[in-house]
Design an enzyme around this catalytic site. Sequence first.
Site, PDB file in Angstrom:
ATOM      1  N   CYS A   1       0.850  -1.190   0.000  1.00 42.53           N
ATOM      2  CA  CYS A   1       0.000   0.000   0.000  1.00 42.53           C
ATOM      3  C   CYS A   1       0.885   1.239   0.000  1.00 42.53           C
ATOM      4  O   CYS A   1       0.683   2.165   0.779  1.00 42.53           O
ATOM      5  CB  CYS A   1      -0.971  -0.020   1.167  1.00 42.53           C
ATOM      6  N   GLY A   2       1.886   1.227  -0.855  1.00 44.18           N
ATOM      7  CA  GLY A   2       2.744   2.396  -1.009  1.00 44.18           C
ATOM      8  C   GLY A   2       3.481   2.704   0.274  1.00 44.18           C
ATOM      9  O   GLY A   2       3.906   1.814   1.000  1.00 44.18           O
TER      10      GLY A   2
END
Lengths: 137, 298
Positions: free
Chosen positions: B90-91
């Site tokens: 998720c980044g």
Amino acid sequence: MADSTQKVSIVTPERVIYGDEARFVHVRGTDGDLGFLPGHAPLISSLRPGLLRIQKEGQWSTFVVAGGFVEVRDSRVVVLANSAERPEEIDLARAEKAKERAGKRLAAKDPEIDVVRAKAALARATARIEAAGQIRR
Amino acid sequence: MPALRDFRRRIKSVKSTQKICKAMKAVATAKMARAQATVIAARPYGRQLHEVLGRVASAAAGADVQNPLLAVREPKKVCYVVVTADRGLCGGFNSNLLRTAVRELNKWDEFKLVAVGRKCRNFFRFREWERDAEFIGLGEDIRFEQGQEIARFVINKYIAGEYDAVYMVYSKFVNILVQQPTVVKLLPVEPPAGETAAKAEGGEEAAAPKKSRVDYIFEPSAADVLDCLLPRYVENSVYRGLIESKASEQSARMMAMDAATKNAGEMIDRLTLQMNRLRQEGITKELLDIVGGAAALE
């Protein structure tokens, strides 16, 4: 005056379950039942688990509230419920199981058990059963 | 020099990665919508609770009411509840949050930790920082009871005097593009002082115009109401942290997967171009050979 109304809302952390103009609200306060008509004096009370009834145009609606608070002021009743359900949403079998479990726990008198929580669970289950019984009758 | 076959293989592999990213993005989008709805649904309750607490607290302050959750002690034993996701991809979501947490922790010589989410548990475990409690695998749909459990844990420790102050680090859901690592104080509870009540709650609508002080009737009494209200307030704060963190996680994942899908697309284009060039080169070479051979025969 007979048909004046007040704003009533029941709010839980998950949703706003009720928000409407109504005539009369009946709640279970910690030290006894309370009823509010429009124009009630400002009041804040904690609630015990139980039924909450709202009268609108002669019609009663019932909710089950698992404890919380109520705030009344300026002809507005705000119920901050820990959780609230409509009677038709109640799972009767589950409530009965919960009641039995809580009762056993209290009877066991085990020091490990949180008595306050067990009692709250028992009260919640009892209230649910009562409400479910009302709607089915 | 890679052969044509190598290019084909490479493109195929990138394509399947792209498909996975695309699917993950779609899933994250759906979950984010749900998480966002939960955050919005929880706002009215939070706002009301905040207002009621403000009123009860100001009435109770006049009556000189004491409550263990309001007791301010010199912060020697400080506890941090750090909330991250259970999963990655998720980044920069988890690393941003942990960076903020570590910066915050560096302010103290000594601290206690409560880890929420697998990513932060692993982070602390890797550093061999002791954790007083771990809450892992909360799932996709956060229930109020889960926040309650965490809140009860820190409340008990606070009343027992094991913690002098409790903070929570979580990712605030500003909007889909912005998630902001935030630090809030859970304990001792700082009751909202009248005017600032609604502002601090971050609600989009301003506070209902504050009337001059209304005298409330308290049932059974201000102190008793406060006893019920304060734990509830802490529980709700934790719950809010959890749901905002969940919404942030899903939107961060959505953005990350969107970027990954785009990057994969670019990579496929580049590889296809290279492959075509190589093929053309081969054809040209063969043609030259034939033409050259024909010329030699004449």
